[in-house]
Design a protein around this motif. Structure first.
Motif, PDB file in Angstrom:
ATOM      1  N   LEU A   1      36.542  33.544  42.430  1.00  0.00           N
ATOM      2  CA  LEU A   1      37.458  34.474  43.081  1.00  0.00           C
ATOM      3  C   LEU A   1      37.608  35.801  42.362  1.00  0.00           C
ATOM      4  O   LEU A   1      37.540  35.870  41.138  1.00  0.00           O
ATOM      5  CB  LEU A   1      38.844  33.827  43.188  1.00  0.00           C
ATOM      6  N   THR A   2      37.859  36.817  43.159  1.00  0.00           N
ATOM      7  CA  THR A   2      38.304  38.113  42.671  1.00  0.00           C
ATOM      8  C   THR A   2      39.479  38.533  43.534  1.00  0.00           C
ATOM      9  O   THR A   2      39.603  38.103  44.685  1.00  0.00           O
ATOM     10  CB  THR A   2      37.171  39.159  42.695  1.00  0.00           C
ATOM     11  N   PHE A   3      40.345  39.346  42.965  1.00  0.00           N
ATOM     12  CA  PHE A   3      41.574  39.749  43.650  1.00  0.00           C
ATOM     13  C   PHE A   3      41.581  41.260  43.829  1.00  0.00           C
ATOM     14  O   PHE A   3      41.296  41.993  42.880  1.00  0.00           O
ATOM     15  CB  PHE A   3      42.795  39.318  42.827  1.00  0.00           C
ATOM     16  N   VAL A   4      41.900  41.717  45.045  1.00  0.00           N
ATOM     17  CA  VAL A   4      41.947  43.150  45.330  1.00  0.00           C
ATOM     18  C   VAL A   4      43.186  43.461  46.161  1.00  0.00           C
ATOM     19  O   VAL A   4      43.673  42.608  46.899  1.00  0.00           O
ATOM     20  CB  VAL A   4      40.680  43.627  46.079  1.00  0.00           C
TER      21      VAL A   4
ATOM     22  N   PHE B   1      40.398  45.589  51.151  1.00  0.00           N
ATOM     23  CA  PHE B   1      39.652  44.503  51.802  1.00  0.00           C
ATOM     24  C   PHE B   1      39.526  44.796  53.289  1.00  0.00           C
ATOM     25  O   PHE B   1      40.499  45.162  53.954  1.00  0.00           O
ATOM     26  CB  PHE B   1      40.376  43.169  51.606  1.00  0.00           C
ATOM     27  N   ARG B   2      38.303  44.620  53.803  1.00  0.00           N
ATOM     28  CA  ARG B   2      38.076  44.783  55.229  1.00  0.00           C
ATOM     29  C   ARG B   2      37.084  43.730  55.694  1.00  0.00           C
ATOM     30  O   ARG B   2      35.970  43.651  55.175  1.00  0.00           O
ATOM     31  CB  ARG B   2      37.543  46.179  55.522  1.00  0.00           C
TER      32      ARG B   2
ATOM     33  N   PHE C   1      37.997  33.844  51.910  1.00  0.00           N
ATOM     34  CA  PHE C   1      39.049  34.699  51.365  1.00  0.00           C
ATOM     35  C   PHE C   1      40.414  34.119  51.700  1.00  0.00           C
ATOM     36  O   PHE C   1      40.538  33.153  52.450  1.00  0.00           O
ATOM     37  CB  PHE C   1      38.937  36.141  51.872  1.00  0.00           C
ATOM     38  N   ALA C   2      41.437  34.724  51.125  1.00  0.00           N
ATOM     39  CA  ALA C   2      42.830  34.349  51.386  1.00  0.00           C
ATOM     40  C   ALA C   2      43.687  35.603  51.254  1.00  0.00           C
ATOM     41  O   ALA C   2      43.254  36.610  50.691  1.00  0.00           O
ATOM     42  CB  ALA C   2      43.290  33.284  50.394  1.00  0.00           C
TER      43      ALA C   2
ATOM     44  N   MET D   1      47.817  41.150  48.540  1.00  0.00           N
ATOM     45  CA  MET D   1      46.497  41.062  47.917  1.00  0.00           C
ATOM     46  C   MET D   1      45.567  40.250  48.814  1.00  0.00           C
ATOM     47  O   MET D   1      46.014  39.409  49.588  1.00  0.00           O
ATOM     48  CB  MET D   1      46.593  40.365  46.565  1.00  0.00           C
ATOM     49  N   ALA D   2      44.281  40.487  48.646  1.00  0.00           N
ATOM     50  CA  ALA D   2      43.250  39.635  49.228  1.00  0.00           C
ATOM     51  C   ALA D   2      42.530  38.959  48.071  1.00  0.00           C
ATOM     52  O   ALA D   2      42.229  39.595  47.061  1.00  0.00           O
ATOM     53  CB  ALA D   2      42.271  40.447  50.058  1.00  0.00           C
TER      54      ALA D   2
END
Length: 83
Positions: free
Chosen positions: A6-9, A14-15, A46-47, A57-58
């Protein structure tokens, strides 16, 4: 792809480009994270959630991104069982 990496943005970074009609959502435990799954194969790409400061966040499973070599990405191990 089932082993999440995972990475968090921030949500505005995010699109989703395609495939929304193939996705479904599941919330468990405190029901605050919107876990998104593929209806066909069960992979979680994703979440959606919030960070500790309340920012949307995504969370992106980078194993689902084309053209990403996961061996080149530094990783921090997270033991969710002990968290």
């Amino acid at each position: 792809m089932k082993g999440l990496l995972l990475t968090f943005v921030p949500i505005d970074s995010f699109r989703l480009l395609s495939g929304e009609d193939s996705l479904t959502e599941y919330r468990f435990n405190k029901k605050v994270i919107e876990h998104v799954f593929c209806k066909e194969c069960g992979v979680q790409p994703f979440a959606y959630g919030v960070d500790k400061d309340g920012n949307r966040m995504a969370t992106i499973n980078i194993r689902c991104l084309d053209g990403v070599n996961i061996e080149e990405i530094p990783a921090t191990v997270f033991d969710g069982r002990s968290y």
